[in-house]
Design an enzyme around this catalytic site. Structure first.
Site, short mmCIF file in Angstrom:
data_model
loop_
_atom_site.label_atom_id
_atom_site.label_comp_id
_atom_site.label_asym_id
_atom_site.label_seq_id
_atom_site.Cartn_x
_atom_site.Cartn_y
_atom_site.Cartn_z
N ASN A 9 47.66 40.70 35.42
CA ASN A 9 47.56 39.28 35.07
C ASN A 9 47.86 39.16 33.57
OD1 ASN A 9 46.92 36.63 34.68
ND2 ASN A 9 44.71 36.85 35.08
N TRP A 10 49.11 38.79 33.28
CA TRP A 10 49.51 38.71 31.86
C TRP A 10 48.91 37.50 31.16
CZ3 TRP A 10 55.56 39.91 31.77
CH2 TRP A 10 55.75 41.24 32.15
N LYS A 11 48.30 36.59 31.92
CA LYS A 11 47.73 35.36 31.34
C LYS A 11 48.83 34.64 30.52
CE LYS A 11 43.19 37.30 31.92
NZ LYS A 11 41.80 37.39 31.51
N HIS A 96 41.11 31.90 39.53
CA HIS A 96 40.67 32.71 38.39
C HIS A 96 39.59 31.95 37.59
CE1 HIS A 96 40.67 34.96 34.65
NE2 HIS A 96 41.23 35.94 35.34
N GLU A 156 35.37 39.41 40.48
CA GLU A 156 35.75 39.14 39.08
C GLU A 156 34.57 38.50 38.36
OE1 GLU A 156 37.50 35.70 38.06
OE2 GLU A 156 38.60 36.45 36.34
N SER A 202 37.74 43.96 32.28
CA SER A 202 37.74 45.07 31.31
C SER A 202 38.11 46.42 31.91
CB SER A 202 36.37 45.18 30.60
OG SER A 202 36.10 44.03 29.84
N GLY A 222 43.78 42.39 33.12
CA GLY A 222 44.23 41.45 32.12
C GLY A 222 44.77 42.18 30.90
P1 PGA Z 1 40.59 41.72 31.48
O1 PGA Z 1 40.88 40.45 32.44
O2 PGA Z 1 41.16 42.91 32.19
O3 PGA Z 1 41.26 41.39 30.20
O4 PGA Z 1 39.10 41.78 31.37
C1 PGA Z 1 40.52 40.52 33.79
C2 PGA Z 1 40.48 39.20 34.45
O5 PGA Z 1 40.77 38.18 33.81
O6 PGA Z 1 40.15 39.14 35.64
#
Ligand code: PGA
Length: 241
Positions: A9-11, A96, A156, A202, A222
């Site tokens: 998930n590149w956001k 999300h 999540e 994370s 992420g």
């Molecule tokens: P992250 O994001 O890996 O940066 O914690 C995960 C997520 O948004 O589900």
């Protein structure tokens, strides 16, 4: 359900199409020979057309709209599931926690999006937070067992997302317990079907193995998905569990 799925998930990253191209190409090359794990890259909408899926690197989006009229429709700013499918996407992340937090997305909206995505032939990667039972029952309301067998779920927990203040990954034990609970609710709702459940929050190349060993069928990644080298190592470590 043996193959591990790692969803990137590149956001809202990166900031330009060259960097998006470079990141996608590096990942494709880096995981080309990896057996036992596949990747779904979910870039921002604007970069999707330039990324071609490969055998083990598929494409996904980070959201879609819940209406999908065959000829399009008057929904300013929205992207339909069919548009994504036609661009080569196989997956779409839905529900999300950041969309709930910043955009007021409700479980009812997520439910409508899940149905529209399934109808267009996309696999929803549906995020579930800590109100497990409520979230699953509302977001998956009125979904048949046959439709549910095409879903991917994600545990999540919002507090574990790396960009939140004081974030820390869940422990493998937390993750294992949450997955068991989600499996139990899914069984009550849909009977004996197998739904892959990923972990998100994370994750990195060092902790991924623990989550897979605790029962996760992969991860929603992420921050670590924006660093090609780290992400490739994460995929390799997940495949070698
Ligand atoms: P992250 O994001 O890996 O940066 O914690 C995960 C997520 O948004 O589900």
């Amino acid at each position: 359900m043996n193959e591990i799925l790692i969803v990137a998930n590149w956001k809202m990253n990166p900031s330009n199409s060259k960097d998006a191209w470079d990141l996608a190409e590096a990942v494709k090359q880096g995981v080309a020979g990896v057996q036992g794990a596949k990747v779904a890259l979910c870039p921002p909408f604007v970069f999707i057309p330039q990324i071609l899926p490969t055998k083990n690197v598929e494409l996904g989006a980070q959201d879609c709209f819940w209406e999908d009229p065959p000829a399009g429709g008057a929904f300013t700013g929205e992207i339909s599931p069919s548009m994504l499918k036609n661009l080569g996407c196989s997956y779409v992340i839905l529900g999300h926690s950041e969309r709930k937090k910043y955009l007021g997305e409700t479980l009812e909206m997520v439910n409508q999006k899940v149905k529209a995505a399934l109808a267009a032939g996309l696999i929803p990667v549906m995020c579930i937070g800590e109100k497990t039972e409520q979230e699953m029952r509302q977001a998956l309301n009125d979904i048949s067992p046959e439709q549910a067998s095409k879903l991917v779920l994600v545990y999540e927990p919002e507090w574990a997302i790396s960009t939140n203040k004081n974030a820390a990954a869940a422990t493998p034990e937390d993750c294992g317990r949450a997955i068991e609970l989600m499996q139990k609710i899914a069984k009550e709702m849909f009977g004996d079907i197998q739904i892959p459940i990923l972990y998100g929050g994370s994750t990195n190349s060092k902790n991924i193995k623990g989550f897979i060993e605790s029962g996760a069928h992969g991860a929603l990644v992420g921050s670590a998905s924006l660093d090609a080298r780290e992400f490739i190592q994460l995929v390799k470590n997940a495949a070698m569990h």
